[in-house]
Structure formats: C-alpha cells, structure tokens
Design a protein around this motif. Structure first.
Motif, mmCIF file in Angstrom:
data_model
loop_
_atom_site.group_PDB
_atom_site.id
_atom_site.type_symbol
_atom_site.label_atom_id
_atom_site.label_comp_id
_atom_site.label_asym_id
_atom_site.label_seq_id
_atom_site.Cartn_x
_atom_site.Cartn_y
_atom_site.Cartn_z
ATOM 1 N N VAL A 129 40.553 50.970 34.889
ATOM 2 C CA VAL A 129 39.447 51.523 35.675
ATOM 3 C C VAL A 129 39.569 53.043 35.761
ATOM 4 O O VAL A 129 38.573 53.765 35.622
ATOM 5 C CB VAL A 129 39.400 50.890 37.077
ATOM 6 N N TYR A 130 40.775 53.526 35.973
ATOM 7 C CA TYR A 130 40.991 54.976 36.056
ATOM 8 C C TYR A 130 40.521 55.655 34.772
ATOM 9 O O TYR A 130 39.860 56.703 34.809
ATOM 10 C CB TYR A 130 42.469 55.271 36.289
ATOM 11 N N ARG A 131 40.829 55.055 33.647
ATOM 12 C CA ARG A 131 40.469 55.653 32.355
ATOM 13 C C ARG A 131 38.952 55.705 32.150
ATOM 14 O O ARG A 131 38.419 56.708 31.676
ATOM 15 C CB ARG A 131 41.104 54.847 31.213
ATOM 16 N N CYS A 132 38.235 54.649 32.544
ATOM 17 C CA CYS A 132 36.792 54.602 32.260
ATOM 18 C C CYS A 132 35.950 55.295 33.331
ATOM 19 O O CYS A 132 34.731 55.400 33.179
ATOM 20 C CB CYS A 132 36.320 53.172 32.031
ATOM 21 N N LEU A 133 36.588 55.763 34.411
ATOM 22 C CA LEU A 133 35.866 56.504 35.446
ATOM 23 C C LEU A 133 35.795 57.990 35.102
ATOM 24 O O LEU A 133 36.739 58.566 34.568
ATOM 25 C CB LEU A 133 36.552 56.347 36.799
ATOM 26 N N LYS A 134 34.685 58.596 35.469
ATOM 27 C CA LYS A 134 34.557 60.047 35.361
ATOM 28 C C LYS A 134 35.361 60.720 36.473
ATOM 29 O O LYS A 134 35.730 60.076 37.465
ATOM 30 C CB LYS A 134 33.082 60.456 35.485
ATOM 31 N N ALA A 135 35.643 61.991 36.323
ATOM 32 C CA ALA A 135 36.293 62.749 37.386
ATOM 33 C C ALA A 135 35.438 62.671 38.651
ATOM 34 O O ALA A 135 34.206 62.760 38.583
ATOM 35 C CB ALA A 135 36.482 64.202 36.969
ATOM 36 N N LYS A 136 36.075 62.456 39.780
ATOM 37 C CA LYS A 136 35.427 62.246 41.075
ATOM 38 C C LYS A 136 34.689 60.909 41.144
ATOM 39 O O LYS A 136 33.899 60.682 42.060
ATOM 40 C CB LYS A 136 34.495 63.398 41.441
ATOM 41 N N GLY A 137 34.952 60.048 40.163
ATOM 42 C CA GLY A 137 34.377 58.711 40.195
ATOM 43 C C GLY A 137 35.026 57.864 41.272
ATOM 44 O O GLY A 137 36.164 58.106 41.682
ATOM 45 N N VAL A 138 34.309 56.845 41.732
ATOM 46 C CA VAL A 138 34.749 56.032 42.865
ATOM 47 C C VAL A 138 34.983 54.590 42.433
ATOM 48 O O VAL A 138 34.180 54.012 41.693
ATOM 49 C CB VAL A 138 33.705 56.079 44.003
ATOM 50 N N PHE A 139 36.089 54.034 42.909
ATOM 51 C CA PHE A 139 36.477 52.651 42.644
ATOM 52 C C PHE A 139 36.532 51.930 43.985
ATOM 53 O O PHE A 139 37.330 52.266 44.855
ATOM 54 C CB PHE A 139 37.846 52.647 41.964
ATOM 55 N N ILE A 140 35.648 50.939 44.166
ATOM 56 C CA ILE A 140 35.559 50.201 45.432
ATOM 57 C C ILE A 140 35.655 48.714 45.125
ATOM 58 O O ILE A 140 34.924 48.203 44.269
ATOM 59 C CB ILE A 140 34.235 50.488 46.156
ATOM 60 N N PHE A 141 36.555 48.025 45.831
ATOM 61 C CA PHE A 141 36.698 46.599 45.555
ATOM 62 C C PHE A 141 37.093 45.842 46.821
ATOM 63 O O PHE A 141 37.623 46.410 47.783
ATOM 64 C CB PHE A 141 37.755 46.364 44.463
ATOM 65 N N SER A 142 36.826 44.545 46.790
ATOM 66 C CA SER A 142 37.276 43.637 47.837
ATOM 67 C C SER A 142 38.086 42.523 47.192
ATOM 68 O O SER A 142 37.839 42.124 46.051
ATOM 69 C CB SER A 142 36.086 43.045 48.604
ATOM 70 N N VAL A 143 39.081 42.047 47.942
ATOM 71 C CA VAL A 143 39.897 40.904 47.522
ATOM 72 C C VAL A 143 40.178 40.040 48.744
ATOM 73 O O VAL A 143 39.955 40.467 49.882
ATOM 74 C CB VAL A 143 41.245 41.346 46.898
ATOM 75 N N GLU A 144 40.674 38.840 48.498
ATOM 76 C CA GLU A 144 41.180 38.066 49.616
ATOM 77 C C GLU A 144 42.399 38.790 50.176
ATOM 78 O O GLU A 144 43.262 39.254 49.432
ATOM 79 C CB GLU A 144 41.530 36.648 49.165
ATOM 80 N N HIS A 145 42.475 38.874 51.482
ATOM 81 C CA HIS A 145 43.534 39.632 52.137
ATOM 82 C C HIS A 145 44.909 39.007 51.852
ATOM 83 O O HIS A 145 45.029 37.774 51.775
ATOM 84 C CB HIS A 145 43.290 39.651 53.647
ATOM 85 N N PRO A 146 45.954 39.824 51.667
ATOM 86 C CA PRO A 146 47.292 39.268 51.453
ATOM 87 C C PRO A 146 47.753 38.303 52.539
ATOM 88 O O PRO A 146 48.527 37.380 52.264
ATOM 89 C CB PRO A 146 48.174 40.514 51.407
ATOM 90 N N ILE A 147 47.296 38.490 53.764
ATOM 91 C CA ILE A 147 47.625 37.523 54.814
ATOM 92 C C ILE A 147 46.980 36.175 54.513
ATOM 93 O O ILE A 147 47.523 35.117 54.845
ATOM 94 C CB ILE A 147 47.184 38.067 56.198
ATOM 95 N N PHE A 148 45.851 36.198 53.857
ATOM 96 C CA PHE A 148 45.135 34.975 53.494
ATOM 97 C C PHE A 148 45.767 34.309 52.271
ATOM 98 O O PHE A 148 45.804 33.085 52.168
ATOM 99 C CB PHE A 148 43.664 35.309 53.216
ATOM 100 N N THR A 149 46.262 35.109 51.327
ATOM 101 C CA THR A 149 46.757 34.549 50.066
ATOM 102 C C THR A 149 48.250 34.229 50.074
ATOM 103 O O THR A 149 48.762 33.674 49.102
ATOM 104 C CB THR A 149 46.480 35.514 48.894
ATOM 105 N N SER A 150 48.966 34.583 51.147
ATOM 106 C CA SER A 150 50.424 34.439 51.110
ATOM 107 C C SER A 150 50.869 32.991 50.912
ATOM 108 O O SER A 150 51.816 32.725 50.176
ATOM 109 C CB SER A 150 51.037 35.017 52.387
ATOM 110 N N ARG A 151 50.188 32.053 51.559
ATOM 111 C CA ARG A 151 50.525 30.638 51.425
ATOM 112 C C ARG A 151 49.547 29.950 50.499
ATOM 113 O O ARG A 151 48.346 30.224 50.529
ATOM 114 C CB ARG A 151 50.496 29.934 52.787
ATOM 115 N N ALA A 152 50.049 29.026 49.688
ATOM 116 C CA ALA A 152 49.172 28.302 48.766
ATOM 117 C C ALA A 152 48.140 27.467 49.518
ATOM 118 O O ALA A 152 47.028 27.241 49.028
ATOM 119 C CB ALA A 152 50.000 27.404 47.846
ATOM 120 N N GLU A 153 48.500 27.032 50.752
ATOM 121 C CA GLU A 153 47.575 26.168 51.504
ATOM 122 C C GLU A 153 46.297 26.901 51.898
ATOM 123 O O GLU A 153 45.230 26.305 51.984
ATOM 124 C CB GLU A 153 48.280 25.636 52.757
#
Length: 244
Positions: A129-153
């Motif tokens: 992503v860093y490579r394909c972004l222009k200078a001053k380009g913005v990278f915004i993302f969401s993921v499941e929170h690590p507190i949510f993903t810590s356990r397989a359940e």
C-alpha cells in the motif's frame, strides 16, 4: 492461506442477509466512524481492498472521486458489486489482496473494510500500500479488534439462562491463525496484536493520523437493543495513516 469462504454457497447466502449487505453502508454499525476518517475524495484516485459489494467504491464516486478500483477475491461478491454499479469510472478486479501489484504512486487514497484479519501478513500489505500511494496519500482501514480475535471462539460467555456474562480475552500475545465460526464453521482468520498493526504501519514508513475503536451510532443503539452490548468491548479497530 487465501481462503475464499465468500464463494461458498451457504456462506454467501447467509452474508447476503446481513444488514450491511441489505442496507449498505447505513447498515454497518461502524460506518459513521469510518466515514468521518475519510479525507476529501474529490478528484482523488481511490483503491478499495476487499471491496465486497462495492458500497465504499460507489460512495467514493458520490464524493466526486475521479476513479475507483475495487479488489476482491470472491467472484460472487464482485458479481453483486457489478450488478449494483453503473459507473465507468469504477473498476472491479478479481484478485487476492495479497497479490496486488499496482504502479508506484498510483492512488491518493487506499481504503479497506474488515478484510485484513483474513490476511496472513499485514506487514506485506503495508509495504504494498505504501508503494502504490502518492506522497501525502491516506491509508484508512478497519479490522476486527484484537480483543475480538484473540480467542478462536469469538463469542461471549453465557450463564445458564443464556445471558451474556462477559467477553473473555486469552492467548492475546499468541499471534496467528484462528479457526472460528462466522456465518458458517471453519472460517480462517488471523489474530495480531494492536502493537503489531501500529508497528507494521510505522515500519513501512506511514505516519499514524488516527486510531479509533468505534461504537454503534446513537440511532443504532436506540433501534437495535442488542447493540448495547457493543459498548462492553471493542469489536472493530480503525486506523488512518498517511504516507509522508
């Protein structure tokens, strides 16, 4: 591992019925927070990694983005995205996120919604992503929170009457594969710590702009009583970063 559960007929049938699939962005409990993190998209070239039905792609064009590229591994997701999209400036590409290889400094903005916890190496994604972004380009993302993903359940602890007692966190520092259930069984996700997300970004060269652990909007809390439990633990993590 590039698991493609979204092309599994049973999985996709269940996914189509989710509020975020039926109502679009307004049906996603975290959208109001992600929307606030987005920069001005006018005349910007945008890349959406894990674009799904294309909701964010179409939103970007509504905000006057000059062009949008949506990438997704699932043919069923892209078929739906194309059915919902009538815009020659939006291009959909069937490709695993891990395999992207765009030109250097091609995009102004890269976004991703709830996709990277299916990817084994976040570090590799940061570098691409860093490579394909222009200078001053913005990278915004969401993921499941690590507190949510810590356990397989990935579920609450319940009492004998089925009431939600608490959300347990365990094996937090043990990063890697979690075989869990989401709509169907045997869904492969990858757990990583909050520090790994942040440090991978910093090591790739990004500057962190914002970190957010969103809660449902007031409207959603009023209209969907079970959403109140989302105030008890973070389900999502959002990060905004900039290429200097």
């Amino acid at each position: 591992m590039k698991q493609n559960k979204y092309d599994d007929a049973n999985f996709f049938s269940a996914y189509e019925k989710m509020p975020r699939s039926v109502k679009g962005l307004e049906g996603a409990g975290e959208w109001h927070v992600l929307q606030a993190l987005l920069p001005d998209l006018r005349n910007k070239s945008v890349l959406d990694l894990g674009c799904g039905f294309g909701w964010h792609c179409r939103y970007a064009r509504e905000q006057r983005a000059s062009s949008v590229v949506g990438v997704d591994l699932s043919e069923k997701m892209l078929q739906k995205a194309r059915e919902l999209t009538d815009d020659p400036m939006i291009t959909f590409i069937k490709l695993p996120i891990e395999d992207i290889h765009f030109s250097e400094a091609q995009f102004d903005v890269v976004i991703s919604s709830l996709a990277f916890h299916y990817i084994e190496s976040f570090e590799a994604i940061c570098n691409k992503v860093y490579r394909c972004l222009k200078a001053k380009g913005v990278f915004i993302f969401s993921v499941e929170h690590p507190i949510f993903t810590s356990r397989a359940e990935q579920d609450w602890y319940y009492d004998d009457q089925g009431n939600r007692m608490h959300w347990a966190v365990d094996t937090y520092q043990n990063e890697g594969v979690r075989e869990t259930s989401f709509l169907t069984d045997n869904v492969i996700k990858y757990h990583r710590t909050l520090s790994t997300y942040l440090n991978n970004l910093i090591q790739a060269g990004f500057r962190i702009r914002a970190v957010n652990e969103p809660i449902p909007s007031e409207e959603m809390l009023r209209n969907t009583p079970e959403m109140v439990d989302e105030l008890r633990r973070p389900m999502f993590l959002m990060i905004s970063a900039e290429k200097p």
